[in-house]
Design an enzyme around this catalytic site. Structure first.
Site, PDB file in Angstrom:
ATOM      1  N   GLY A  38       0.736  -1.127   0.028  1.00 60.79           N
ATOM      2  CA  GLY A  38      -0.023  -0.004  -0.140  1.00 60.79           C
ATOM      3  C   GLY A  38       0.769   1.318  -0.086  1.00 60.79           C
ATOM      4  N   LEU A  39       0.916   2.061  -1.010  1.00 65.41           N
ATOM      5  CA  LEU A  39       1.638   3.314  -1.295  1.00 65.41           C
ATOM      6  C   LEU A  39       0.799   4.440  -1.459  1.00 65.41           C
ATOM      7  CD1 LEU A  39       4.686   1.834  -3.211  1.00 65.41           C
ATOM      8  CD2 LEU A  39       4.643   2.524  -0.885  1.00 65.41           C
ATOM      9  N   VAL A  75      -0.644   7.502   3.342  1.00 63.35           N
ATOM     10  CA  VAL A  75       0.152   6.868   4.960  1.00 63.35           C
ATOM     11  C   VAL A  75       1.473   6.100   4.162  1.00 63.35           C
ATOM     12  CG1 VAL A  75      -0.012   5.248   6.646  1.00 63.35           C
ATOM     13  CG2 VAL A  75      -1.985   6.782   6.137  1.00 63.35           C
ATOM     14  N   GLY A  76       1.305   5.014   3.333  1.00 66.73           N
ATOM     15  CA  GLY A  76       2.202   4.042   2.832  1.00 66.73           C
ATOM     16  C   GLY A  76       3.390   4.944   2.118  1.00 66.73           C
ATOM     17  N   VAL A 118      -6.250   3.671  15.511  1.00 66.57           N
ATOM     18  CA  VAL A 118      -6.832   4.567  16.171  1.00 66.57           C
ATOM     19  C   VAL A 118      -6.134   5.773  16.616  1.00 66.57           C
ATOM     20  CG1 VAL A 118      -8.426   4.847  18.348  1.00 66.57           C
ATOM     21  CG2 VAL A 118      -8.306   2.657  17.254  1.00 66.57           C
ATOM     22  N   LYS A 155     -13.692   2.747  16.080  1.00 66.97           N
ATOM     23  CA  LYS A 155     -12.265   2.989  16.558  1.00 66.97           C
ATOM     24  C   LYS A 155     -12.727   2.732  18.157  1.00 66.97           C
ATOM     25  CE  LYS A 155     -10.796   6.433  13.343  1.00 66.97           C
ATOM     26  NZ  LYS A 155     -10.431   7.739  13.129  1.00 66.97           N
TER      27      LYS A 155
END
EC number: 1.1.1.3
Length: 447
Positions: free
Chosen positions: A11-12, A15-16, A140, A213
């Site tokens: 996963g880029l 966040v990645g 979370v 969450k």
């Protein structure tokens, strides 16, 4: 020299990409400036990635990376020591990739709240079977270290309550509505323009993101199985500017809270708009910031505040989890063996006790207030305050010619009572025809 922890990343996206750049920045520093390696006692090196297209890897500009098209293949790759899942989604390919890594005896780090909320117990069981870590700090609260706080920082404590602001989109909207006297719709459009809200904002504004969450936090704090379906959920789309104005006048501020609390009937889990006192820590948290209050038995609550989303904040939590793996640290994913987790069920909100804010549009005719008072009394509801507000456009100190035909806004604040009592009283009041429209009900959370 201790061998590096070799990491595979699937996963880029935002966040990645942030995780990859953070790891590369540390690796490219001189040894004395590589704080991650210094703290872990070994380097942490990204060696392989999986993404929708190989071009995403090349766009990072990080030399020496190996591209693996299949996330599940990367997860079981014998050339990696730890697997990081940042694809998102409650099912495949994220789920099958994590299962492949755990089954191959590789520790896993994920920021995937949807997957942990839906399949966390099964994945934790698999991690325990193979003696490896399943870390999800980033799922979370973004950069807020609330998972470690509950799982490890308070390992010797029991909890009375965990609650907080867990969705930056909702907090941004409520902050703008209050500060600029804007409608929910106007603030939502602005949040979408700025990228704080999705094109379809339902998951955020109707409380489902927060429910996932708080279900995770409830498991960590109280040892219940993670189950977002056990959470009572209400969103913020019904909140009006007049509710925010009235809250301020009464000494409160409205926030969307996720709450998990120990009750005589069990662990109550709920998400809903909530009145919090203006002098409370959560009332000070504005904009897209998140905050979580943990209430350990025996001493005052502790509130953790910080950025709850974004590439840099979430990447910080992901790398912190990798640092634990590099150090050789492993805790039970939910703070105790999965076989010790107790079953979870939907909160019986009719038993929830607390104060309530109620806004009614009262019909202006003799006997209206007597009818309202009677049905509240029938359910043993005591009132802390009653405020009758002027109608829109009505001159101060007077009334318009047709004011008798216009419902008058009335605000009631109750002392502690039950959800069931409030709902029964309001149903009877509405049936008597003394109010127009549906009442607005907002719970008041004790500090």
């Amino acid at each position: 020299m201790v061998a590096p922890l070799k990491v595979g990343l699937a996963g880029l996206g935002t966040v990645g990409g942030s995780v990859a750049r953070l790891l590369q920045k540390q690796e490219s520093n001189a040894p004395e400036s590589n704080v991650l390696a210094t703290r872990c006692g070994r380097p942490v090196k990204l060696v392989a990635v999986s993404a929708k297209a190989e071009a995403e890897m090349h766009a990072l500009g990080i030399p020496g990376l190996r591209f693996v098209p299949s996330p599940a293949t990367l997860a079981a790759d014998p050339e990696i020591d730890a697997f990081v899942e940042l694809m998102g989604g409650a099912g495949d390919p994220a789920k099958s990739a994590i299962e492949a890594a755990l089954s191959a005896g590789k520790p896993v780090v994920t920021a995937n709240k949807a997957l942990i909320a839906r399949h966390g117990v099964a994945l934790a069981t698999l991690a325990e079977k193979h003696g490896v870590a399943l870390n999800f700090e980033a799922a979370v609260g973004g950069a807020i270290p609330v998972v470690k706080t509950l799982r490890e920082g308070f390992a010797g404590n029991s909890f009375e309550r965990v609650y907080g602001i867990l969705n930056g989109t909702c907090n941004y909207i409520l902050s703008r509505m209050e500060g600029e006297k804007l409608s929910f719709a106007d603030c939502l459009r602005e949040a979408q323009r700025l990228g704080y809200a999705e094109a379809d904002p339902t998951f955020d504004v109707e409380g489902f993101d927060t429910a996932q969450k708080i279900a995770i936090l409830a498991s960590l704090a109280f040892g219940v199985q993670v189950d977002p379906d056990a959470v009572f959920v209400e969103g913020i789309s019904s909140i009006m500017p007049e509710d925010l104005e009235a809250a301020a006048e009464l000494g409160y501020r409205i926030k969307l809270l996720g709450v998990a609390v120990r009750t005589e009937q069990g662990i109550e889990q709920r998400v809903h708009p909530t009145m919090v006192r203006l002098d409370s820590p959560l009332a000070q948290v504005m904009g897209v910031t998140n905050a979580v209050t943990v209430d350990p038995a025996g001493f005052p609550p502790i509130t953790l505040v910080g950025p709850g989303a974004g590439g840099a904040a979430t990447a910080s939590a992901v790398v912190a989890d990798l640092a634990d793996i590099a150090r050789g640290l492993r805790a039970a994913p939910f703070g105790r063996p999965t076989e010790a987790l107790i079953g979870s069920r939907r909160a019986p909100m009719q038993r929830h006790e607390g104060g309530y804010y109620i806004r009614l549009a009262a019909v202006d005719r003799p006997g209206t207030f007597a009818t309202i008072a009677k049905h509240l009394a029938d359910e043993h509801i005591s009132l802390e305050s009653i405020v009758q507000r002027r109608r829109n456009g009505e001159p101060h100190g007077g009334s318009s010619p047709d004011s008798a035909q216009t419902p008058a806004p009335v605000i009631l604040v109750t002392y502690a009572t039950t959800e069931d009592a409030v709902r029964k009283a309001l149903s009877e009041i509405k049936n008597r025809g003394v109010i127009a429209g549906n009442p607005q009900v907002i719970r008041i959370e004790k500090n």
